[in-house]
Design a protein around this motif. Sequence first.
Motif, PDB file in Angstrom:
ATOM      1  N   ALA A 253       0.882  -1.356   0.007  1.00 26.83           N
ATOM      2  CA  ALA A 253      -0.204  -0.159  -0.027  1.00 26.83           C
ATOM      3  C   ALA A 253       0.740   1.268  -0.034  1.00 26.83           C
ATOM      4  CB  ALA A 253      -0.905   0.096   1.199  1.00 26.83           C
ATOM      5  N   ALA A 254       2.023   1.291   0.733  1.00 23.15           N
ATOM      6  CA  ALA A 254       2.865   2.488   0.876  1.00 23.15           C
ATOM      7  C   ALA A 254       3.695   2.725  -0.370  1.00 23.15           C
ATOM      8  CB  ALA A 254       4.020   2.437   2.020  1.00 23.15           C
ATOM      9  N   ARG A 255       3.341   1.896  -1.546  1.00 21.83           N
ATOM     10  CA  ARG A 255       4.147   2.135  -2.812  1.00 21.83           C
ATOM     11  C   ARG A 255       3.129   2.337  -3.924  1.00 21.83           C
ATOM     12  NH1 ARG A 255       9.400  -1.456  -3.714  1.00 21.83           N
ATOM     13  NH2 ARG A 255      10.569  -1.286  -1.834  1.00 21.83           N
ATOM     14  N   VAL A 256       1.850   2.477  -3.544  1.00 22.55           N
ATOM     15  CA  VAL A 256       0.802   2.930  -4.725  1.00 22.55           C
ATOM     16  C   VAL A 256       1.367   4.255  -4.969  1.00 22.55           C
ATOM     17  CG1 VAL A 256      -1.393   3.434  -5.016  1.00 22.55           C
ATOM     18  CG2 VAL A 256      -0.811   1.410  -3.801  1.00 22.55           C
ATOM     19  N   LEU A 257       1.148   4.803  -6.300  1.00 28.09           N
ATOM     20  CA  LEU A 257       1.180   5.962  -6.712  1.00 28.09           C
ATOM     21  C   LEU A 257      -0.281   6.309  -6.930  1.00 28.09           C
ATOM     22  CD1 LEU A 257       4.223   6.187  -9.099  1.00 28.09           C
ATOM     23  CD2 LEU A 257       4.146   6.528  -6.861  1.00 28.09           C
ATOM     24  N   VAL A 258      -0.459   7.806  -6.537  1.00 29.02           N
ATOM     25  CA  VAL A 258      -2.003   8.262  -6.582  1.00 29.02           C
ATOM     26  C   VAL A 258      -2.121   9.544  -7.553  1.00 29.02           C
ATOM     27  CG1 VAL A 258      -3.740   9.437  -5.233  1.00 29.02           C
ATOM     28  CG2 VAL A 258      -2.210   7.963  -3.940  1.00 29.02           C
ATOM     29  N   PRO A 259      -3.124   9.162  -8.693  1.00 31.45           N
ATOM     30  CA  PRO A 259      -3.618  10.227  -9.563  1.00 31.45           C
ATOM     31  C   PRO A 259      -4.073  11.202  -8.945  1.00 31.45           C
ATOM     32  CG  PRO A 259      -4.196   7.980 -10.120  1.00 31.45           C
ATOM     33  CD  PRO A 259      -3.952   7.983  -8.796  1.00 31.45           C
ATOM     34  N   TYR A 270      -9.874  16.457 -18.389  1.00 36.48           N
ATOM     35  CA  TYR A 270      -9.425  16.065 -19.632  1.00 36.48           C
ATOM     36  C   TYR A 270      -8.259  16.995 -19.903  1.00 36.48           C
ATOM     37  CZ  TYR A 270     -12.498  19.646 -21.590  1.00 36.48           C
ATOM     38  OH  TYR A 270     -13.019  20.835 -21.923  1.00 36.48           O
ATOM     39  N   THR A 271      -7.310  16.255 -20.934  1.00 39.01           N
ATOM     40  CA  THR A 271      -6.334  17.062 -21.192  1.00 39.01           C
ATOM     41  C   THR A 271      -6.213  16.911 -22.986  1.00 39.01           C
ATOM     42  OG1 THR A 271      -4.659  15.227 -21.157  1.00 39.01           O
ATOM     43  CG2 THR A 271      -4.774  16.688 -19.231  1.00 39.01           C
ATOM     44  N   LEU A 272      -7.063  16.222 -23.479  1.00 40.54           N
ATOM     45  CA  LEU A 272      -6.887  16.052 -24.871  1.00 40.54           C
ATOM     46  C   LEU A 272      -8.220  16.149 -25.431  1.00 40.54           C
ATOM     47  CD1 LEU A 272      -4.763  15.596 -27.133  1.00 40.54           C
ATOM     48  CD2 LEU A 272      -5.830  13.472 -27.457  1.00 40.54           C
ATOM     49  N   PHE A 273      -8.843  16.700 -26.405  1.00 42.66           N
ATOM     50  CA  PHE A 273     -10.010  16.563 -26.933  1.00 42.66           C
ATOM     51  C   PHE A 273     -10.098  15.862 -28.510  1.00 42.66           C
ATOM     52  CE2 PHE A 273     -14.066  17.776 -25.349  1.00 42.66           C
ATOM     53  CZ  PHE A 273     -14.813  18.298 -26.393  1.00 42.66           C
ATOM     54  N   HIS A 274     -10.803  14.776 -28.641  1.00 42.15           N
ATOM     55  CA  HIS A 274     -10.726  13.784 -29.653  1.00 42.15           C
ATOM     56  C   HIS A 274     -12.085  13.254 -29.944  1.00 42.15           C
ATOM     57  CE1 HIS A 274      -8.586  10.946 -32.424  1.00 42.15           C
ATOM     58  NE2 HIS A 274      -9.529  10.094 -32.072  1.00 42.15           N
ATOM     59  N   HIS A 275     -12.454  13.563 -31.247  1.00 45.14           N
ATOM     60  CA  HIS A 275     -13.819  12.883 -31.889  1.00 45.14           C
ATOM     61  C   HIS A 275     -14.930  13.450 -30.557  1.00 45.14           C
ATOM     62  CE1 HIS A 275     -12.515  11.077 -35.350  1.00 45.14           C
ATOM     63  NE2 HIS A 275     -11.834  10.283 -34.575  1.00 45.14           N
ATOM     64  N   GLY A 276     -14.845  14.732 -30.222  1.00 43.26           N
ATOM     65  CA  GLY A 276     -15.899  15.432 -29.389  1.00 43.26           C
ATOM     66  C   GLY A 276     -15.798  14.895 -27.928  1.00 43.26           C
ATOM     67  N   ARG A 277     -14.635  14.128 -27.700  1.00 42.53           N
ATOM     68  CA  ARG A 277     -14.868  13.691 -26.335  1.00 42.53           C
ATOM     69  C   ARG A 277     -13.629  13.925 -25.446  1.00 42.53           C
ATOM     70  NH1 ARG A 277     -13.130   9.081 -23.012  1.00 42.53           N
ATOM     71  NH2 ARG A 277     -11.971   8.334 -24.812  1.00 42.53           N
ATOM     72  N   GLY A 278     -13.558  14.439 -24.347  1.00 39.66           N
ATOM     73  CA  GLY A 278     -12.311  14.811 -23.389  1.00 39.66           C
ATOM     74  C   GLY A 278     -11.852  13.372 -23.159  1.00 39.66           C
ATOM     75  N   GLN A 279     -10.306  13.442 -23.260  1.00 38.82           N
ATOM     76  CA  GLN A 279      -9.561  12.392 -23.010  1.00 38.82           C
ATOM     77  C   GLN A 279      -8.470  12.757 -21.860  1.00 38.82           C
ATOM     78  OE1 GLN A 279      -7.921  10.004 -26.012  1.00 38.82           O
ATOM     79  NE2 GLN A 279      -9.852   9.828 -27.079  1.00 38.82           N
ATOM     80  N   MET A 280      -8.220  12.016 -20.847  1.00 41.56           N
ATOM     81  CA  MET A 280      -7.330  12.269 -19.918  1.00 41.56           C
ATOM     82  C   MET A 280      -5.978  11.381 -20.104  1.00 41.56           C
ATOM     83  SD  MET A 280      -6.785  14.188 -17.119  1.00 41.56           S
ATOM     84  CE  MET A 280      -5.331  14.392 -16.162  1.00 41.56           C
ATOM     85  N   LEU A 281      -5.009  12.118 -20.849  1.00 37.64           N
ATOM     86  CA  LEU A 281      -3.951  11.256 -21.213  1.00 37.64           C
ATOM     87  C   LEU A 281      -2.574  11.652 -20.517  1.00 37.64           C
ATOM     88  CD1 LEU A 281      -4.431  11.139 -25.165  1.00 37.64           C
ATOM     89  CD2 LEU A 281      -5.276   9.630 -23.410  1.00 37.64           C
ATOM     90  N   ASP A 282      -2.971  13.194 -20.113  1.00 35.87           N
ATOM     91  CA  ASP A 282      -1.482  13.605 -19.191  1.00 35.87           C
ATOM     92  C   ASP A 282      -2.059  13.419 -17.946  1.00 35.87           C
ATOM     93  OD1 ASP A 282      -0.163  15.222 -21.631  1.00 35.87           O
ATOM     94  OD2 ASP A 282      -2.258  15.036 -21.816  1.00 35.87           O
ATOM     95  N   HIS A 283      -1.109  12.779 -17.145  1.00 39.64           N
ATOM     96  CA  HIS A 283      -1.190  12.470 -15.703  1.00 39.64           C
ATOM     97  C   HIS A 283      -0.171  13.015 -14.912  1.00 39.64           C
ATOM     98  CE1 HIS A 283      -4.573   9.850 -17.013  1.00 39.64           C
ATOM     99  NE2 HIS A 283      -3.657   9.481 -17.917  1.00 39.64           N
ATOM    100  N   MET A 284      -0.466  13.172 -13.405  1.00 35.51           N
ATOM    101  CA  MET A 284       0.603  13.182 -12.373  1.00 35.51           C
ATOM    102  C   MET A 284       0.378  12.316 -11.240  1.00 35.51           C
ATOM    103  SD  MET A 284       1.852  17.027 -10.748  1.00 35.51           S
ATOM    104  CE  MET A 284       1.814  17.633 -12.508  1.00 35.51           C
ATOM    105  N   LEU A 285       1.123  11.420 -10.946  1.00 36.87           N
ATOM    106  CA  LEU A 285       1.019  10.383 -10.026  1.00 36.87           C
ATOM    107  C   LEU A 285       2.139  10.595  -9.044  1.00 36.87           C
ATOM    108  CD1 LEU A 285       0.976   7.349 -12.444  1.00 36.87           C
ATOM    109  CD2 LEU A 285      -0.832   8.746 -11.970  1.00 36.87           C
ATOM    110  N   VAL A 286       1.402  10.623  -7.792  1.00 35.93           N
ATOM    111  CA  VAL A 286       2.419  10.969  -6.434  1.00 35.93           C
ATOM    112  C   VAL A 286       2.468   9.810  -5.558  1.00 35.93           C
ATOM    113  CG1 VAL A 286       1.986  13.240  -6.845  1.00 35.93           C
ATOM    114  CG2 VAL A 286       0.485  11.972  -5.303  1.00 35.93           C
ATOM    115  N   THR A 287       3.416   9.827  -4.575  1.00 40.12           N
ATOM    116  CA  THR A 287       3.444   8.832  -3.685  1.00 40.12           C
ATOM    117  C   THR A 287       2.603   9.281  -2.396  1.00 40.12           C
ATOM    118  OG1 THR A 287       5.485   9.896  -3.131  1.00 40.12           O
ATOM    119  CG2 THR A 287       5.760   7.745  -3.775  1.00 40.12           C
TER     120      THR A 287
END
Length: 332
Positions: A253-259, A270-287
């Motif tokens: 559990a202590a090694r899980v990264l959290v978005p 969302y960070t990208l808009f494709h075919h009328g739908r927002g997509q979350m492709l750019d992430h930041m994951l933290v300990t």
Amino acid sequence: MTQIRIATFNLENLDETAPTAHPSLAERVKLMKPQISRLRADIACFQEVHGQERPGQPRALLALKELLEGTNLDGAALVSTKPEDDAVFDMRNLVVATHLPVIKHQQLKNDLVAEPHYQRLTATPPDTKPIPIGIERPILHAQIDIDHAEPGRLLHIITVHLKSKIPTEIPGQVLDSQKGIWRTADAWAEGSFLSSMKRMSQALEVRRLVDQILGEDPDARIIVAGDFNAEPEEVPVLAICGNVEDTGNGDLAARVLVPIEHTIPNEARYTLFHHGRGQMLDHMLVTRNLLTHYRGSEIHNEVLHDESLAFATDVKFPESDHAPVVATFDFD
């Protein structure tokens, strides 16, 4: 109290342009510089930064420096992925920009994961033996001192740009690479499979790097940021997160990264808009040990255009087709 703002932003092929080209670098900089200023980032992770050449000088990040001029990152140290000649890559460098002290940095490309081999089924002429499925971009790992008055207060910043979902070309099976026209459906499917293999090779290497860091220092503070080319529920993101629901092992559990994107309302996530739908492709994951310092996130996607539309060319939309993600942390 030390407040640190950390951002990730795919700048989409940031480069100098020919004199008659449109949009010019100057046009792009004019639109994108306010985006950089708005980040107010103490640490910025950039993707798709091209290098430029001058006679008698090594290739350098001249276009990026022009973009950063007049912002709070003007004159910041630029830590970049590099080829063996110690210049920068011609295309798609990963860059960490910061005025904070960078204690050390490294890049990894099949250092913790062996390059897989695969015998293509649809290649013409056919493969006689398995070939290496190499990845195009390294991973960049920087250790940054967030408070040089107190040695040892380090952040591990791991910047990534995982392989896109565009199918990997297969000999004899692409009729028009510019338009993405394939000879057969099974060849397209195999090309997509190869791209997913590359993407997962990178994701596995990131996860192994995270575990290596935590093995040496269980209290290490790690942030993985960049363009994952995968949405939150897709395997590359889940592989790097290492959720207990997936491993089935509560001791991890202590090694899980959290978005950190989970704290942003779903309709704005969302960070990208494709075919009328927002997509979350750019992430930041933290300990998880960074959550006590976490104060919130922003996604600057108000003017994001649909990059999939026929008219959505760089001529009409000179800015990036990705939105930046910013997170704020307060450290005592």
